[in-house]
Scaffold this motif. Structure first.
Motif, short mmCIF file in Angstrom:
data_model
loop_
_atom_site.label_atom_id
_atom_site.label_comp_id
_atom_site.label_asym_id
_atom_site.label_seq_id
_atom_site.Cartn_x
_atom_site.Cartn_y
_atom_site.Cartn_z
N VAL A 91 -1.68 8.95 6.01
CA VAL A 91 -2.08 7.87 5.09
C VAL A 91 -3.15 7.04 5.79
O VAL A 91 -3.10 6.82 7.00
N LYS A 136 -5.47 11.70 -4.12
CA LYS A 136 -4.42 10.72 -4.42
C LYS A 136 -4.73 9.41 -3.69
O LYS A 136 -5.11 9.44 -2.52
N ALA A 154 -3.37 5.12 -3.14
CA ALA A 154 -2.45 4.00 -3.40
C ALA A 154 -3.29 2.73 -3.35
O ALA A 154 -4.28 2.66 -2.61
N LEU A 189 -2.78 10.28 1.28
CA LEU A 189 -3.10 9.08 0.49
C LEU A 189 -4.13 8.20 1.19
O LEU A 189 -4.02 7.96 2.40
#
Ligand code: LLP
Length: 416
Positions: A100, A145, A147, A121
């Motif tokens: 991430v 993807k 966030a 992410l």
């Protein structure tokens, strides 16, 4: 709590004498206990086992590849914040599905490399960044993807430089902006806007600010669900405090006990990205007293480590316990004296500890600066053209060099 203990007045890391390590590898020296590292990772894993989160060790705390590899082998992913950490993460061999990537200033190049390598992410911190990731993914013909990092406007009690979830900080977006992004997410054709992220700060010792922030974000997730927008991932960040002096931080278990009931209110899968909690107490900086200097107002122990090796005391006024590696030289004298433990750098802000009590500290003695595993070596520099130090990992009765000491040639290698 950690594996640095005295045996017959001598400090040991696991089963290895710290004095022997200093002899073998020289000083200053970062020493890490593999066992402490693993046991802290497992503490988090076990405490959160009811929800089985993805744990991503925050590499900024310590990005030595040997340290990260130990954790990756345990199942950890990695939280990264730069192209450099991304590069190291690939070298470490972590699955890109467990990476991430946060940070307010990701460059186009960094974004492109992340997308090309299918990282899990991006934690996106602004609308312009979201637009750029969408554009780059489109150009590559890929889908990414992401966030959205939300700044929940919570002021946690910690040093003002390491609060990140207050409205006036540069991190994340406010709830209203997050709402606009989610309601409008069709417009980011090359993105799957499917997660939310928060990280409210570091060295936070009680659960309250975490709880408040998570409640706010879960309300947000529910609000989005009412609009038919499912959120699959909730990254709750890192920030767990550890003991440096007399703090009483929550244990992993207590933290989990406080927040699991809140996290149960969402179906989102949880990601957690601790750094300090895992590696902080697993490391110590070993340094040698060069000179004892007495002035009319102070006793100074001038040691061979400096603010370039461990900047936390200078930068945040942070307290690190400083232990004598051999405590039996104490018995020679009953006189306790206060010392400022300082390094050779040409700044008065260069200290590792102030007004520390020692008995008969003398030249040649070794000292161990505790709790130096997180934000120690990773924040070190070549200031004053000092060489960055070696790092060693101890496992049981064995030690292994995991970074060699720099040489003077290293110092000029990139200069033209
Ligand atoms: N996730 C994000 C997005 C972060 O920015 C950080 C740390 C972490 C996770 C890990 O936080 P931890 O669990 O280690 O608290 N240099 C300072 C600490 C800066 C923390 C920066 N962000 C210090 O030495 O105290």
């Amino acid at each position: 709590m950690h594996d640095f203990n005295y045996k017959h007045n001598d400090l040991y890391c696991e089963s290895v004498s710290v004095e022997e390590l200093a002899k073998k590898y020289g000083t200053p020296l970062y020493v890490y206990s593999r066992n402490t590292l693993i046991s802290h990772y497992r503490k988090i894993k076990e405490a959160f086992s009811p929800i089985n989160p993805l744990i991503c060790f925050s590499m900024k705390a310590n990005s030595n590849m040997a340290i990260c590899k130990v954790l990756v082998k345990e199942g950890s992913g990695l939280d990264i914040v730069s192209g450099g950490e991304l590069y190291k993460a690939f070298k470490i061999g972590v699955s890109s599905r467990k990476i991430v990537y946060a940070g307010v200033g990701k460059t186009e190049k960094e974004i492109e490399i992340g997308i090309r390598h299918h990282i899990f992410l991006f934690n996106v911190e602004s609308i312009p960044e979201l637009e750029l990731i969408n554009k780059v993914a489109g150009r590559l013909g890929m889908r990414q993807k992401v966030a959205i990092r939300i700044n929940p406007d919570i002021k946690a009690r910690t040093h003002r430089y390491i609060i990140t979830g207050h409205g006036e900080n540069k991190f994340g977006v406010d709830f209203e902006t997050a709402r606009i992004i989610f309601l409008d997410k069709q417009k980011y054709k090359n993105l799957s806007v499917s997660g939310v992220h928060m990280h409210i700060g570091s060295q936070i010792v009680d659960a309250k600010p975490f709880i408040k922030a998570m409640e706010r974000i879960i309300d947000f997730i529910k609000d989005m669900e009412r609009h038919g927008l499912g959120i699959r991932w909730f990254n709750i960040g890192g920030g767990l405090g550890i003991i440096y002096s007399n703090e009483k931080p929550q244990t992993a278990k207590e933290y989990a006990k406080a927040i699991l009931p809140i996290l149960k209110n969402t179906k989102a899968n949880i990601i957690i990205e601790p750094g300090r909690f895992i590696v902080g107490n697993a490391g110590a900086l070993i340094t040698k007293v060069q000179y004892i200097k007495k002035t009319p107002s102070k006793n100074f122990a001038i040691v061979d480590a400096s603010m370039n090796d461990l900047i936390r005391p200078s930068l945040y006024g942070a307290y690190h316990e400083i232990l004598p590696v051999r405590s039996h030289f104490y018995s020679d004298s009953k006189e306790i004296k206060d010392f400022d433990v300082v390094g050779p750098i040409c700044e008065s802000g260069d200290f590792l500890g102030k007004n520390r009590k020692f008995i008969s500290l003398k030249e040649g003695d070794l000292l161990s600066v505790m709790g130096a595993g997180a934000y120690g070596f990773s924040m070190s520099s070549n200031y004053n053209s000092r060489l960055r130090v070696a790092e060693v990992m101890v496992e049981g009765s064995k030690s292994r060099l995991i970074r060699r000491r720099e040489t003077y040639e290293d110092l000029i290698r990139t200069e033209i």
